[in-house]
Scaffold this motif. Structure first.
Motif, PDB file in Angstrom:
ATOM      1  N   THR A 156       0.655  -1.196   0.185  1.00 13.84           N
ATOM      2  CA  THR A 156      -0.086   0.106   0.014  1.00 13.84           C
ATOM      3  C   THR A 156       0.947   1.234   0.027  1.00 13.84           C
ATOM      4  O   THR A 156       1.736   1.573   0.880  1.00 13.84           O
ATOM      5  CB  THR A 156      -0.832  -0.275   1.128  1.00 13.84           C
ATOM      6  OG1 THR A 156      -1.620  -1.102   1.156  1.00 13.84           O
ATOM      7  CG2 THR A 156      -1.846   1.203   1.420  1.00 13.84           C
ATOM      8  N   VAL A 157       0.693   2.216  -0.955  1.00 16.67           N
ATOM      9  CA  VAL A 157       1.563   3.438  -1.082  1.00 16.67           C
ATOM     10  C   VAL A 157       0.499   4.481  -0.689  1.00 16.67           C
ATOM     11  O   VAL A 157       0.852   5.704  -0.525  1.00 16.67           O
ATOM     12  CB  VAL A 157       1.998   3.577  -2.389  1.00 16.67           C
ATOM     13  CG1 VAL A 157       3.518   2.594  -2.309  1.00 16.67           C
ATOM     14  CG2 VAL A 157       1.154   3.402  -3.383  1.00 16.67           C
ATOM     15  N   ASP A 158      -1.001   4.251  -0.831  1.00  9.67           N
ATOM     16  CA  ASP A 158      -1.812   5.389  -0.515  1.00  9.67           C
ATOM     17  C   ASP A 158      -3.213   4.759   0.141  1.00  9.67           C
ATOM     18  O   ASP A 158      -3.944   4.195  -0.673  1.00  9.67           O
ATOM     19  CB  ASP A 158      -2.187   6.186  -1.780  1.00  9.67           C
ATOM     20  CG  ASP A 158      -3.215   7.277  -1.541  1.00  9.67           C
ATOM     21  OD1 ASP A 158      -3.521   7.440  -0.425  1.00  9.67           O
ATOM     22  OD2 ASP A 158      -3.519   8.124  -2.439  1.00  9.67           O
ATOM     23  N   PRO A 165      -7.494  -4.015  -8.018  1.00  4.08           N
ATOM     24  CA  PRO A 165      -8.309  -5.602  -8.326  1.00  4.08           C
ATOM     25  C   PRO A 165      -7.923  -6.582  -7.375  1.00  4.08           C
ATOM     26  O   PRO A 165      -8.780  -7.456  -7.270  1.00  4.08           O
ATOM     27  CB  PRO A 165      -7.546  -5.835  -9.743  1.00  4.08           C
ATOM     28  CG  PRO A 165      -7.019  -4.783 -10.499  1.00  4.08           C
ATOM     29  CD  PRO A 165      -6.944  -3.928  -9.134  1.00  4.08           C
ATOM     30  N   CYS A 166      -6.943  -6.461  -6.541  1.00  5.85           N
ATOM     31  CA  CYS A 166      -6.771  -7.518  -5.440  1.00  5.85           C
ATOM     32  C   CYS A 166      -7.527  -7.314  -4.467  1.00  5.85           C
ATOM     33  O   CYS A 166      -7.644  -8.280  -3.553  1.00  5.85           O
ATOM     34  CB  CYS A 166      -5.215  -7.408  -5.120  1.00  5.85           C
ATOM     35  SG  CYS A 166      -4.803  -6.101  -4.164  1.00  5.85           S
ATOM     36  N   GLY A 167      -8.182  -6.178  -4.355  1.00  7.37           N
ATOM     37  CA  GLY A 167      -9.154  -6.134  -3.018  1.00  7.37           C
ATOM     38  C   GLY A 167      -8.597  -5.202  -2.160  1.00  7.37           C
ATOM     39  O   GLY A 167      -9.313  -4.726  -1.380  1.00  7.37           O
ATOM     40  N   ALA A 168      -7.460  -4.848  -2.207  1.00 10.17           N
ATOM     41  CA  ALA A 168      -6.840  -3.688  -1.197  1.00 10.17           C
ATOM     42  C   ALA A 168      -6.978  -2.456  -1.864  1.00 10.17           C
ATOM     43  O   ALA A 168      -7.165  -2.177  -2.831  1.00 10.17           O
ATOM     44  CB  ALA A 168      -5.379  -4.092  -0.851  1.00 10.17           C
ATOM     45  N   LEU A 169      -6.594  -1.399  -1.045  1.00 10.56           N
ATOM     46  CA  LEU A 169      -6.591   0.116  -1.418  1.00 10.56           C
ATOM     47  C   LEU A 169      -5.284   0.456  -1.466  1.00 10.56           C
ATOM     48  O   LEU A 169      -4.453   0.278  -0.773  1.00 10.56           O
ATOM     49  CB  LEU A 169      -7.385   0.850  -0.354  1.00 10.56           C
ATOM     50  CG  LEU A 169      -8.911   0.952  -0.079  1.00 10.56           C
ATOM     51  CD1 LEU A 169      -9.208   1.712   0.940  1.00 10.56           C
ATOM     52  CD2 LEU A 169      -9.457   1.578  -1.372  1.00 10.56           C
ATOM     53  N   GLY A 170      -5.059   1.297  -2.786  1.00 15.40           N
ATOM     54  CA  GLY A 170      -3.882   2.173  -2.867  1.00 15.40           C
ATOM     55  C   GLY A 170      -2.765   1.291  -3.283  1.00 15.40           C
ATOM     56  O   GLY A 170      -1.582   1.870  -2.687  1.00 15.40           O
ATOM     57  N   CYS A 171      -2.715   0.071  -3.917  1.00 16.16           N
ATOM     58  CA  CYS A 171      -1.552  -0.606  -4.026  1.00 16.16           C
ATOM     59  C   CYS A 171      -0.781   0.033  -4.844  1.00 16.16           C
ATOM     60  O   CYS A 171      -0.964   0.968  -5.711  1.00 16.16           O
ATOM     61  CB  CYS A 171      -1.968  -1.853  -4.514  1.00 16.16           C
ATOM     62  SG  CYS A 171      -2.739  -3.127  -3.349  1.00 16.16           S
TER      63      CYS A 171
END
Ligand SMILES: [Zn+2]
Length: 309
Positions: A156-158, A165-171
């Protein structure tokens, strides 16, 4: 002891016989056909398999190394495809080892790249349609229990950033991949050349000092620097090597990236890391796959004075 190296990409497959000194003896490359399994068989036929002692494979991911399966995003017909079993059936009796393509790129750069003396801790990053990575510590690729270590594209950078698309935020991948850069540039007024709204055209415009294109590369450089420094803080990284289609922009990416790393680095040990382009280009993955096979054959020798010297 000659091994077979196989590089499974989203659009092409490559293979080579590689001797222990690291020379590619025979190299063959084929576009992925309608039937990827048939392409794989044809590739092995063409490169020839006489006299081999082992096989190393670097594949586009995700990979499941313990299960020996791969699900390359760009090859929809291969989902949980039993790559290790399939290659083992084509080459009976040979040990087959599998890792991710970016992990192999990192290992290939460590082994045969221009980093002399060799890095104690090297991070390889492939910036392309996605962002992949691999870590080599004291000459040993750190693959992780599932074979997925080095997934720097999903750091995560943000926290307030886009949904990945992986489901996480701000990759990192939501900012730094080629398609992400192009999407951002278009949304911010980039007048892309007709029919070519791609990272290559964006890099050309950045070189021509088109402001939105320069900002797109700056944004990518800032995000990459954050991910690089996060990784470097965890692993005390000496060298970062960058490859892939977006990195083919050369100094258009590297100069702002080095500046961003220098600006963002806090602790002293982070200030010593170097950032350089791949020195092996498209063969880094093949060298890495070969190194994987050679070290698998002699794991106790892999640290300092083994087959990789
Ligand atoms: Zn992600």
């Amino acid at each position: 002891m000659t091994v077979l190296a196989i590089d499974i990409g989203g659009t092409k497959f490559a293979a080579a016989a590689v001797d222990p000194g690291g020379t590619l003896v025979r190299r063959v490359e084929l576009p992925v056909g309608a039937d990827p399994t048939a392409t794989l068989t044809e590739l092995l036929d063409e490169v020839g398999t006489a006299g081999l002692t082992g096989v190393g494979i670097g594949s586009a991911g995700p990979v499941d190394a313990p299960a020996g399966t791969v699900s390359p995003v760009n090859i929809p017909s291969w989902r949980d495809f039993p790559l290790v079993t399939t290659v083992g059936r084509l080459l009976p009796g040979l040990p087959v080892v599998l890792a991710g393509d970016a992990q192999c790129m990192a290992l290939g750069e460590w082994w045969r790249g221009s980093h002399v003396p060799r890095s104690r801790a090297l991070l390889g990053i492939v910036v392309s349609t996605g962002v992949g990575g691999g870590i080599v510590l004291d000459g040993v690729p750190y693959l992780g229990p599932t074979g997925n270590a080095g997934h720097i594209g999903h750091i995560t950078v943000d926290r307030d950033g886009e949904l990945c698309p992986c489901g996480a935020l701000g990759c990192l991948e939501t900012v730094a991949s080629g398609p992400s850069m192009v999407r951002w540039a278009l949304a911010n007024g980039w007048a892309a050349p007709a029919g070519h709204p791609d990272a290559k055209a964006l890099a050309a415009d950045a070189r021509r000092a088109v402001p939105v294109a320069q900002r797109a590369f700056q944004r990518t450089a800032d995000a990459l620097a954050a991910a690089v420094l996060t990784t470097a803080a965890l692993f005390d990284i000496d060298d970062v090597v960058i490859g892939g289609g977006v990195a083919a922009a050369g100094e258009t990416l590297l100069t702002p990236l080095r500046q961003a790393v220098a600006k963002q680095a806090g602790l002293g040990f982070l200030r010593r890391l170097t950032v350089s382009p791949t020195s092996l280009e498209r063969d880094a993955g093949l060298y890495g796959a070969a190194a994987l096979a050679l070290t698998a054959a002699a794991p106790d020798l892999s640290r300092q004075k083994g087959p990789l010297g």
